[in-house]
Design a protein around this motif. Structure first.
Motif, PDB file in Angstrom:
ATOM      1  N   MET A 267      44.608  41.318  52.876  1.00 35.78           N
ATOM      2  CA  MET A 267      44.543  40.887  51.481  1.00 35.78           C
ATOM      3  C   MET A 267      45.890  41.170  50.839  1.00 35.78           C
ATOM      4  N   ARG A 268      46.529  40.108  50.396  1.00 37.81           N
ATOM      5  CA  ARG A 268      47.880  40.230  49.847  1.00 37.81           C
ATOM      6  C   ARG A 268      48.253  38.915  49.181  1.00 37.81           C
ATOM      7  N   PRO A 269      49.366  38.876  48.422  1.00 36.99           N
ATOM      8  CA  PRO A 269      49.846  37.576  47.937  1.00 36.99           C
ATOM      9  C   PRO A 269      50.063  36.620  49.100  1.00 36.99           C
ATOM     10  N   ARG A 270      49.783  35.348  48.863  1.00 37.88           N
ATOM     11  CA  ARG A 270      49.855  34.267  49.853  1.00 37.88           C
ATOM     12  C   ARG A 270      48.697  34.293  50.834  1.00 37.88           C
ATOM     13  N   ALA A 271      47.646  35.067  50.536  1.00 35.06           N
ATOM     14  CA  ALA A 271      46.415  35.013  51.323  1.00 35.06           C
ATOM     15  C   ALA A 271      45.419  34.115  50.607  1.00 35.06           C
ATOM     16  N   MET A 272      44.879  33.130  51.321  1.00 38.57           N
ATOM     17  CA  MET A 272      43.953  32.159  50.738  1.00 38.57           C
ATOM     18  C   MET A 272      42.602  32.271  51.424  1.00 38.57           C
ATOM     19  N   TYR A 273      41.575  32.582  50.622  1.00 45.58           N
ATOM     20  CA  TYR A 273      40.218  32.761  51.123  1.00 45.58           C
ATOM     21  C   TYR A 273      39.348  31.590  50.686  1.00 45.58           C
ATOM     22  N   ALA A 274      38.870  30.836  51.668  1.00 44.41           N
ATOM     23  CA  ALA A 274      38.050  29.667  51.367  1.00 44.41           C
ATOM     24  C   ALA A 274      36.621  30.061  51.074  1.00 44.41           C
ATOM     25  N   HIS A 275      36.059  29.411  50.075  1.00 41.73           N
ATOM     26  CA  HIS A 275      34.649  29.469  49.665  1.00 41.73           C
ATOM     27  C   HIS A 275      34.363  30.585  48.664  1.00 41.73           C
ATOM     28  N   CYS A 276      34.312  31.838  49.087  1.00 40.80           N
ATOM     29  CA  CYS A 276      34.141  32.962  48.140  1.00 40.80           C
ATOM     30  C   CYS A 276      32.882  32.814  47.288  1.00 40.80           C
ATOM     31  N   ILE A 277      31.814  32.322  47.895  1.00 45.65           N
ATOM     32  CA  ILE A 277      30.578  32.095  47.128  1.00 45.65           C
ATOM     33  C   ILE A 277      29.780  33.386  46.976  1.00 45.65           C
ATOM     34  N   TRP A 278      29.575  34.081  48.086  1.00 43.84           N
ATOM     35  CA  TRP A 278      28.666  35.239  48.083  1.00 43.84           C
ATOM     36  C   TRP A 278      29.462  36.545  48.009  1.00 43.84           C
ATOM     37  N   LEU A 279      30.309  36.648  46.997  1.00 46.27           N
ATOM     38  CA  LEU A 279      31.060  37.872  46.726  1.00 46.27           C
ATOM     39  C   LEU A 279      30.379  38.656  45.613  1.00 46.27           C
ATOM     40  N   ASP A 280      30.732  39.930  45.489  1.00 49.06           N
ATOM     41  CA  ASP A 280      30.264  40.710  44.352  1.00 49.06           C
ATOM     42  C   ASP A 280      31.456  41.064  43.463  1.00 49.06           C
ATOM     43  N   ASP A 281      31.196  41.744  42.372  1.00 49.00           N
ATOM     44  CA  ASP A 281      32.262  42.024  41.406  1.00 49.00           C
ATOM     45  C   ASP A 281      33.341  42.935  41.983  1.00 49.00           C
ATOM     46  N   ARG A 284      35.644  40.658  43.880  1.00 49.58           N
ATOM     47  CA  ARG A 284      36.491  39.855  42.991  1.00 49.58           C
ATOM     48  C   ARG A 284      37.595  40.703  42.371  1.00 49.58           C
ATOM     49  N   ALA A 285      37.269  41.931  42.015  1.00 51.02           N
ATOM     50  CA  ALA A 285      38.298  42.818  41.473  1.00 51.02           C
ATOM     51  C   ALA A 285      39.382  43.086  42.511  1.00 51.02           C
ATOM     52  N   ARG A 286      38.963  43.208  43.758  1.00 45.88           N
ATOM     53  CA  ARG A 286      39.940  43.460  44.819  1.00 45.88           C
ATOM     54  C   ARG A 286      40.845  42.246  45.034  1.00 45.88           C
ATOM     55  N   MET A 287      40.285  41.045  44.890  1.00 41.85           N
ATOM     56  CA  MET A 287      41.111  39.842  44.999  1.00 41.85           C
ATOM     57  C   MET A 287      42.170  39.815  43.904  1.00 41.85           C
ATOM     58  N   ARG A 288      41.765  40.162  42.682  1.00 42.60           N
ATOM     59  CA  ARG A 288      42.745  40.206  41.585  1.00 42.60           C
ATOM     60  C   ARG A 288      43.825  41.250  41.868  1.00 42.60           C
ATOM     61  N   GLU A 289      43.414  42.420  42.306  1.00 39.17           N
ATOM     62  CA  GLU A 289      44.374  43.510  42.542  1.00 39.17           C
ATOM     63  C   GLU A 289      45.405  43.139  43.603  1.00 39.17           C
ATOM     64  N   THR A 290      44.972  42.417  44.629  1.00 38.63           N
ATOM     65  CA  THR A 290      45.864  42.091  45.742  1.00 38.63           C
ATOM     66  C   THR A 290      46.517  40.726  45.585  1.00 38.63           C
ATOM     67  N   GLN A 291      46.118  39.971  44.546  1.00 37.90           N
ATOM     68  CA  GLN A 291      46.565  38.590  44.333  1.00 37.90           C
ATOM     69  C   GLN A 291      46.213  37.690  45.511  1.00 37.90           C
ATOM     70  N   SER A 292      45.112  38.026  46.169  1.00 38.72           N
ATOM     71  CA  SER A 292      44.520  37.106  47.139  1.00 38.72           C
ATOM     72  C   SER A 292      43.786  36.018  46.352  1.00 38.72           C
ATOM     73  N   ALA A 293      43.848  34.786  46.840  1.00 43.19           N
ATOM     74  CA  ALA A 293      43.345  33.651  46.062  1.00 43.19           C
ATOM     75  C   ALA A 293      42.076  33.070  46.669  1.00 43.19           C
ATOM     76  N   ALA A 294      41.279  32.436  45.809  1.00 46.52           N
ATOM     77  CA  ALA A 294      40.058  31.754  46.230  1.00 46.52           C
ATOM     78  C   ALA A 294      40.297  30.255  46.249  1.00 46.52           C
ATOM     79  N   SER A 295      39.872  29.621  47.337  1.00 47.45           N
ATOM     80  CA  SER A 295      39.925  28.173  47.458  1.00 47.45           C
ATOM     81  C   SER A 295      38.509  27.638  47.317  1.00 47.45           C
ATOM     82  N   ILE A 296      38.264  26.868  46.270  1.00 48.05           N
ATOM     83  CA  ILE A 296      36.924  26.370  45.958  1.00 48.05           C
ATOM     84  C   ILE A 296      36.723  25.034  46.663  1.00 48.05           C
ATOM     85  N   CYS A 297      35.633  24.914  47.420  1.00 51.94           N
ATOM     86  CA  CYS A 297      35.408  23.748  48.294  1.00 51.94           C
ATOM     87  C   CYS A 297      34.071  23.092  47.962  1.00 51.94           C
TER      88      CYS A 297
END
Length: 449
Positions: A267-281, A284-297
């Protein structure tokens, strides 16, 4: 007319021009719209974009303005999750993600050991992206290095800004698609050294998803991610409930599916995670902290019955968001048709997505999620000149509806809900036309500025 002599690589385009400077969900001044606009390109990069009345004198002497009045120019669409080897199996029936992989995906990907087959599919795939107005994509190849070489070779010939990588997969897959932890890492590193930053090509480390990688392979993928911090990383997470349960059984000590990747430093900048449907808060906070991104499909998620992306919780956590087709689970290469579906996904989950937000996610939102703002995604000076010409009269219904629109939002909404590949009059990459819908119909008239 400016008396400055024209560069041989200078072009100018007159049309309605729209681009973004921020996310409309969080900034009331997130977009710039020039109803009668001028876009000036020099050397494959944006020189200026603004009102025609203010920029006409900046057009160098000898440059004829290409007249697209009546059409809308936007930055090229950015698709942050797509599988080029699945082009030939799009629209394949299956009751869910895991049986769909076994029945269609793995047998189709087996063919990409043949470099000539991979090259032919890559050529069609890239032409289809350009026909739909997509100028940048984050692309999954197969486990075969030949599939990566074929893809980047075809992209490089077209001088496109593409991101791609070899799938890393060493368990829970057919033997004919399995690599090893060490072999997958070695192949990936060799491909990084060959293709990353070669022209406009960029490399993405690509472990398919946690269930198909051993802990040893995930460990090596994380080490490569740290050793090459300016590469990208792409994978899948929390797409459907069966998959989430499978990951829990394989990694019982991890707090969540996303935590598996976090544990291995992925998990880091330039990491792209597809879907991200069944995550918890917490995820999501960890994605913000690491600048990992969600790809909505959305088309893929609806097609496979995976679930609905939760915009409200993602926005509350300020997760970087982008939009993707996810072909071949997704059912269209068109980002306009993908906007159509993501709007409905939002409504079903209680979120209203304005058209401005959808166009942002498909342009600057993708660039920001990929840490490429300033390189692609809008018309700021110096940005690469990737753009699309949208035709509001592309179909009889679209023409009838857009003739009655009374605002930019209504116009964009009509494109998003009624548009498809036919609405793409032309596509440009680095200032060069790489697709035109109908050469007899859409070659612009040349006029004085």
């Amino acid at each position: 007319m400016n008396t400055t002599r024209a560069s041989s690589a200078c072009q100018a385009y007159r049309a309605s021009i729209l681009h973004f400077t921020a996310d409309p969900a969080f900034d009331d001044k997130a977009h710039a719209w020039h109803e009668d606009g001028l876009l000036i390109i020099d050397g494959g990069r944006v020189h200026a974009a603004g009102d025609h009345s203010q920029l006409r004198d900046a057009v160098p002497e000898g440059v004829q303005v290409q007249d697209f009045r009546g059409k809308l120019i936007v930055p090229g669409f950015i698709d942050t999750h797509i599988h080029y080897p699945q082009t030939d199996m799009i629209a394949s029936p299956a009751p869910g993600l895991l049986p769909w992989l076994e029945t269609y995906t793995f047998p189709t990907e087996r063919k990409f050991a043949d470099g000539e087959h991979a090259r032919e599919v890559a050529s069609f795939f890239l032409d289809e992206l350009l026909r739909c107005g997509t100028t940048t994509a984050m692309v999954y190849c197969t486990v075969h290095p030949s599939s990566v070489n074929a893809f980047f070779g075809e992209s490089d010939k077209r001088n496109l800004r593409m991101v791609a990588g070899k799938i890393m997969m060493d368990r829970n897959c057919p033997e004919f698609l399995s690599d090893t932890a060490e072999g997958g890492a070695r192949d990936s590193e060799e491909l990084i050294n060959k293709w990353h930053k070669h022209g406009r090509q960029l490399y993405a480390l690509t472990p398919r998803f946690a269930p198909t990688s051993t802990e040893a392979q995930l460990q090596l993928a994380g080490e490569l991610a740290r050793a090459y911090p300016d590469t990208f990383l792409q994978t899948h997470v929390a797409e459907n409930t069966d998959e989430v349960a499978w990951v829990k059984s394989l990694f019982p000590n991890s707090r969540s599916y996303l935590d598996v990747y976090d544990h291995y430093g992925m998990m880091r900048p330039r990491a792209m995670y597809a879907h991200c449907i069944w995550l918890d808060d917490h995820d999501r906070a960890r994605m913000r902290e690491t600048q990992s991104a969600a790809s909505i499909c959305p088309t893929s998620n609806l097609f496979l019955g995976s679930g609905l992306f939760d915009f409200a919780r993602a926005d509350a956590a300020q997760v970087p968001l982008s939009l993707a087709t996810d072909v071949g689970g997704g059912t269209s290469f068109s980002m306009l048709q993908t906007m159509n579906e993501v709007y409905k996904v939002g409504r079903m989950g209680g979120t209203y997505l304005p058209a401005l937000r959808m166009f942002y996610m498909a342009t600057l939102g993708g660039a920001r999620s990929m840490q490429l703002e300033g390189t692609i995604g809008n018309f700021a000076p110096g940005v690469e000149a990737d753009f699309v010409v949208l035709d509001p009269k592309a179909t009889p219904l679209l023409a009838r509806r857009t003739a009655r629109t009374e605002s930019l939002e209504e116009l964009l909404f009509a494109f998003a809900l009624l548009g498809d590949d036919r609405a793409i009059a032309a596509t440009y990459s680095a200032g060069r036309q790489v697709h035109v819908r109908d050469a007899r119909q859409d070659v612009p008239e040349l006029v004085e500025a």
